[in-house]
Design an enzyme around this catalytic site. Structure first.
Site, short mmCIF file in Angstrom:
data_model
loop_
_atom_site.label_atom_id
_atom_site.label_comp_id
_atom_site.label_asym_id
_atom_site.label_seq_id
_atom_site.Cartn_x
_atom_site.Cartn_y
_atom_site.Cartn_z
N MET A 101 59.45 -39.95 25.03
CA MET A 101 58.76 -40.30 26.27
C MET A 101 57.27 -40.09 26.10
SD MET A 101 61.16 -39.12 29.44
CE MET A 101 60.74 -37.40 29.30
N CYS A 102 56.51 -40.51 27.08
CA CYS A 102 55.06 -40.38 27.08
C CYS A 102 54.66 -38.93 27.35
CB CYS A 102 54.46 -41.29 28.13
SG CYS A 102 55.06 -42.99 28.07
N GLU A 103 53.37 -38.65 27.21
CA GLU A 103 52.86 -37.32 27.57
C GLU A 103 51.72 -37.47 28.56
OE1 GLU A 103 52.67 -33.97 25.42
OE2 GLU A 103 54.33 -34.43 24.06
#
Length: 261
Positions: A1-3
């Site tokens: 996933m993104c951060e």
């Protein structure tokens, strides 16, 4: 996933230290290589930069790490694409105008069925589920309030909108209008509040250390929100899944805890 990365402060503050850690996660210490972006608020204005290239190797990111833009509210994001192709239009943070203010939004996670939520005024430019969720949230606020309501009413409306989106999947998100920072945790989010007496901190992702006592005044207050802790020698607070936290001027202004069945 993104951060995710965000900052709320009571005075204009330099975020280069934290941004250095986030940008490393876009291709060196993390696999979030599908673009990055950052929004800096300055009074009623907002500077936003996007790059569909990996932040760890981006010339624009290198420039930001060397150029001290000070702001009281910052929202940043490094992307690992899962919905929508790698493209500038799909790079967070997304922005829309509401009640004469720029609103910025960044999200990680996937939202099943979000595009079945009807849109009326706001429309996505890209193809991500994240931008559709943002447009739906802005539509909802616009429909509820003809002008900006009180903090209490707006806080509640945004928390309710966040809760609705969390029902669709993972909704770790940041939303800001230059004054308030709204955060949603579905799965993973943490924060740290720095105030006097300030100490030293070292990044996890880079061999970089700062003495905040040399960079601040005794009255400064800063909150940093991130997907995962950025420093190795400070105590970060994990946000419970299902929680909405709202920060203003470097303080926790309000929280909405998970609803218990």
């Amino acid at each position: 996933m993104c951060e995710l990365l965000a900052m709320s402060a009571n005075v204009p503050t330099d975020i280069r230290f934290s941004f250095s850690a986030l940008s490393s996660r876009g291709g060196v210490t993390g696999k979030h290589t599908d673009g990055w972006g950052i929004s800096f608020y300055e009074q009623n204005g907002c500077r936003t930069l996007h790059d569909p290239n990996p932040s760890a190797h981006s010339e624009l990111a290198k420039f930001l790490k060397a150029y001290p833009i000070k702001s009281r509210l910052v929202i940043a994001h490094v992307r690992k694409a899962n919905r929508g192709k790698i493209a500038l239009e799909n790079t967070h943070p997304f922005q829309r105008e509401l009640w004469g203010r720029n609103w910025s939004f960044a999200h990680n996670g996937q939202l099943k069925g979000v595009k079945t939520l009807k849109l009326h005024f706001y429309r996505p430019i890209g193809t991500t589920d994240s931008e559709h969720a943002f447009c739906w949230l802005m539509d909802s606020l616009r429909a509820q309030f003809a002008k900006r309501p009180s903090d209490a009413a707006l806080d509640r409306a945004i928390a309710d909108g966040f809760a609705r989106l969390r029902e669709l999947g993972v909704f770790n998100a940041l939303l800001g209008d230059g004054r308030s920072l709204y955060t949603s945790c579905s799965k993973r989010l943490c924060f740290i509040r720095r105030a006097a007496p300030f100490g030293r901190a070292r990044l996890i992702d880079e061999d970089l250390e700062v003495d905040f006592a040399q960079e601040t005044s005794p009255d400064d207050k800063v909150v940093i929100v991130a997907t995962r802790p950025l420093t190795r020698d400070e105590v970060w607070t994990d946000v419970a899944p299902g929680t909405t936290l709202i920060f203003r001027d470097g303080d926790l202004a309000r929280r909405f805890d998970p609803v218990r069945a």
